[in-house]
Scaffold this motif. Sequence first.
Motif, mmCIF file in Angstrom:
data_model
loop_
_atom_site.group_PDB
_atom_site.id
_atom_site.type_symbol
_atom_site.label_atom_id
_atom_site.label_comp_id
_atom_site.label_asym_id
_atom_site.label_seq_id
_atom_site.Cartn_x
_atom_site.Cartn_y
_atom_site.Cartn_z
ATOM 1 N N SER A 122 0.823 -1.212 0.000
ATOM 2 C CA SER A 122 0.000 0.000 0.000
ATOM 3 C C SER A 122 0.852 1.255 0.000
ATOM 4 C CB SER A 122 -0.938 -0.011 1.218
ATOM 5 O OG SER A 122 -1.810 -1.120 1.174
ATOM 6 N N LEU A 160 2.424 1.730 -3.435
ATOM 7 C CA LEU A 160 1.407 2.107 -4.416
ATOM 8 C C LEU A 160 1.022 3.577 -4.278
ATOM 9 C CD1 LEU A 160 -0.526 1.105 -6.647
ATOM 10 C CD2 LEU A 160 -2.179 0.573 -4.837
ATOM 11 N N ARG A 161 0.904 4.052 -3.048
ATOM 12 C CA ARG A 161 0.507 5.444 -2.830
ATOM 13 C C ARG A 161 1.678 6.415 -2.935
ATOM 14 N NH1 ARG A 161 -2.743 4.047 2.710
ATOM 15 N NH2 ARG A 161 -4.308 2.642 1.801
ATOM 16 N N LEU A 172 6.047 -3.987 -6.079
ATOM 17 C CA LEU A 172 4.608 -4.267 -6.092
ATOM 18 C C LEU A 172 4.328 -5.728 -6.407
ATOM 19 C CD1 LEU A 172 3.155 -1.112 -7.889
ATOM 20 C CD2 LEU A 172 3.075 -1.660 -5.459
ATOM 21 N N SER A 180 2.527 -8.322 -3.823
ATOM 22 C CA SER A 180 1.105 -8.403 -4.169
ATOM 23 C C SER A 180 0.468 -9.724 -3.754
ATOM 24 C CB SER A 180 0.929 -8.190 -5.673
ATOM 25 O OG SER A 180 1.662 -9.163 -6.405
ATOM 26 N N LEU A 182 -7.132 -4.298 0.387
ATOM 27 C CA LEU A 182 -6.601 -3.111 -0.278
ATOM 28 C C LEU A 182 -7.537 -1.939 -0.012
ATOM 29 C CD1 LEU A 182 -4.536 -1.817 -2.213
ATOM 30 C CD2 LEU A 182 -6.022 -2.499 -4.115
ATOM 31 N N ILE A 185 -8.458 2.036 -0.984
ATOM 32 C CA ILE A 185 -8.348 3.128 -1.954
ATOM 33 C C ILE A 185 -8.909 4.380 -1.307
ATOM 34 C CG2 ILE A 185 -9.080 3.964 -4.221
ATOM 35 C CD1 ILE A 185 -9.180 1.115 -5.175
ATOM 36 N N GLN A 209 -6.251 7.271 -5.596
ATOM 37 C CA GLN A 209 -4.827 7.052 -5.822
ATOM 38 C C GLN A 209 -4.532 5.563 -5.921
ATOM 39 O OE1 GLN A 209 -6.014 9.175 -3.542
ATOM 40 N NE2 GLN A 209 -4.749 11.004 -3.358
ATOM 41 N N GLY A 210 -3.737 5.212 -6.899
ATOM 42 C CA GLY A 210 -3.323 3.833 -7.091
ATOM 43 C C GLY A 210 -4.110 3.091 -8.141
ATOM 44 N N GLU A 260 -2.388 3.421 -11.572
ATOM 45 C CA GLU A 260 -1.126 2.681 -11.610
ATOM 46 C C GLU A 260 -1.363 1.180 -11.733
ATOM 47 O OE1 GLU A 260 -0.424 6.635 -9.961
ATOM 48 O OE2 GLU A 260 -1.886 5.053 -9.577
ATOM 49 N N LEU A 261 -2.372 0.670 -11.080
ATOM 50 C CA LEU A 261 -2.597 -0.779 -11.095
ATOM 51 C C LEU A 261 -3.069 -1.282 -12.450
ATOM 52 C CD1 LEU A 261 -4.213 -1.452 -7.598
ATOM 53 C CD2 LEU A 261 -1.952 -2.134 -8.389
ATOM 54 N N ASN A 317 2.097 -2.963 -15.013
ATOM 55 C CA ASN A 317 1.687 -3.654 -13.786
ATOM 56 C C ASN A 317 0.637 -4.725 -14.053
ATOM 57 O OD1 ASN A 317 3.344 -2.177 -11.994
ATOM 58 N ND2 ASN A 317 1.855 -0.501 -11.925
#
Length: 704
Positions: free
Chosen positions: A24, A27-28, A47, A51, A57, A59, A64-65, A68-69, A74
Amino acid sequence: MKTRPSSLESVTCWRAKFMEAFFSHVLRGTIDVSSDRRLCDQRFSPLLHSSRHVRQLTICNMLQGATELVAEPNRRVLETLASSLHTLKFRHLLFSDVAAQQSLRQLLHQLIHHGAVSQVSLYSWPVPESALFILILTMSAGFWQPGPGGPPCRLCGEASRGRAPSRDEGSLLLGSRRPRRDAAERCAAALMASRRKSEAKQTARGAPAARVTRRSTQESLTAGGTDPKREPLPPATSHEAPGTKRPPSAPATTSSASASSSTSSSKRAPASSAPQPKPLKRFKRAAGKKGARTRQGSGAESEDLYDFVFIVAGEKEDGEEMEIGEVACGALDGSDPSCLGLPALEASQRFRSISTLELFTVPLSTEAALTLCHLLSSWVSLESLTLSYNGLGSNIFRLLDSLRALSSQAGCRLRALHLSDLFSPLPILELTRAIVRALPLLRVLSIRVDHPSQRDNPAVPGNAGPPSHIIGDEEIPENCLEQLEMGFPRGAQPAPLLCSVLKASGSLQQLSLDSATFASPQDFGLVLQTLKEYNLALKRLSFHDMNLADCQSEVLFLLQNLTLQEITFSFCRLFEKRPAQFLPEMVAAMKGNSTLKGLRLPGNRLGNAGLLALADVFSEDSSSSLCQLDISSNCIKPDGLLEFAKRLERWGRGAFGHLRLFQNWLDQDAVTAREAIRRLRATCHVVSDSWDSSQAFADYVSTM
């Protein structure tokens, strides 16, 4: 990482917990990966490495994130999360742009529809964004349509070839003989179609990603009116009943129109000529002029469901809530769902859905409550539902209708319902009766209302009071309740209504009453007598914040019950009156009870004298099998606790389990307290704390 896990959380594997927190933070961006040469290695992905340990998880804020995911680099991270992640939480969400919502759409599709996520929880969202909230709800319920301009899902392409409906899904698909399911799925399809239209408009205009707010959407629809270049609506599909009349305020569009909404919107006026919506404050609603214009003729028909939803919201503030209530209640009651004019669901696909949905402090507007109710009426995979402080108001009637519709579905799995709010248009016991009547297969019911309702007879469409099918005088049919927890507002409660619920709950094993007040001790005795006669399987009974000072005979009646295994009297003022006479009677009742395993007496001002009296329960002539005792917050001093320990040693009683001593006056003599706890630990497992009684008393005086 400067992260401290919650004390309420039971951590079974600290390595997995660390890797989950590490994931986390990376990711942030709160952990600078570039500061460690090992994390910067191109052959290593932080990550991806962590993972597989992520089970939960969160959010937050601006999603945010999510972007990216779903990014291509990724892909393996997202594939790993799809198999490992079980719980998805949203906290303190703020306004988000279209790009972030599109990324969230892909993320939810991968984690829920093609993954293993079974629980979605939303926390602390004071001003929910309608588009984002509806997106999360519909995706959690298993509905999916790709957004405009979004990449196609390769997993959908592989799974859709030769894909046959599963056993659960087959019972959910549209059917001409299932009007309730038809209404729910039509609503979901319309909501997603309107989302695609809104996103396509902003994409075609070429404007920068703007915040999607309820007010700006409403103004753009109201100011723009209808599109003169729009093609005429196609005729009704086969999913609509023959001879169905469409109301002018809700146009009926087909699934093909829904599927081609992004294409048709791109053929409209160019971006240079299209008016741009002005940024407006979120908290003020636009005037409800369009609603009046819609009712006057078909020339002002709304463009999509957002018109319909916002018209309803505006009319509600003007005191015209009756129309939407009739539509909602009628559709959920099984009447013709085509009165909503919503498109069919052929353009959407239905995938697996979550089994646990939790909404904590998320105020539900009219459109949000209507969406939730329509989805719930066919959400058969849902096993646990939590609605905590959502400001339902009169929408509680729609919720009850949707739960009744869900209960009638084949394969309904809903077994736990947790409902709490500040106010309720129904008295809490009437609401409990309605829920038990609507969901006879429910196993766990927790309901709490903090304040009495200010409206005894809320305005319900077509009725002066609550609907007759919700409130009735007929007896409650037998149900499957095993656990019932009720938190009452201030005021005397009618004991006969509570007894009627208890009589119909023959399988009840655990009952908890919080802040319950009865008109007289006789009413409380009536409840206890009902428990003894009708609830023979009851094992745990809990009372919290109840004045039982005048109910000492009823308390003795409970302690003599040979079926109960655990009793809790928390802050019940047990020893406020006649303690010298009541304590020996209480001890005598407990000494003769061989089935009672746990007794919890926090906050009853037991004192040293009461504690020494309770020591006789463990004497040699006692047949008690008590193994758990909670005497927290009882004004116990170190010398009294030491004498209690000596008496247990004198009688040679073996270890009897757990002794809880939180928030007592043990800091007045630390040496004596340590000696007492040392002696007690030879007899039982002691749980205590370092509580500062003087500071607590000062805090109490300062708030008086």
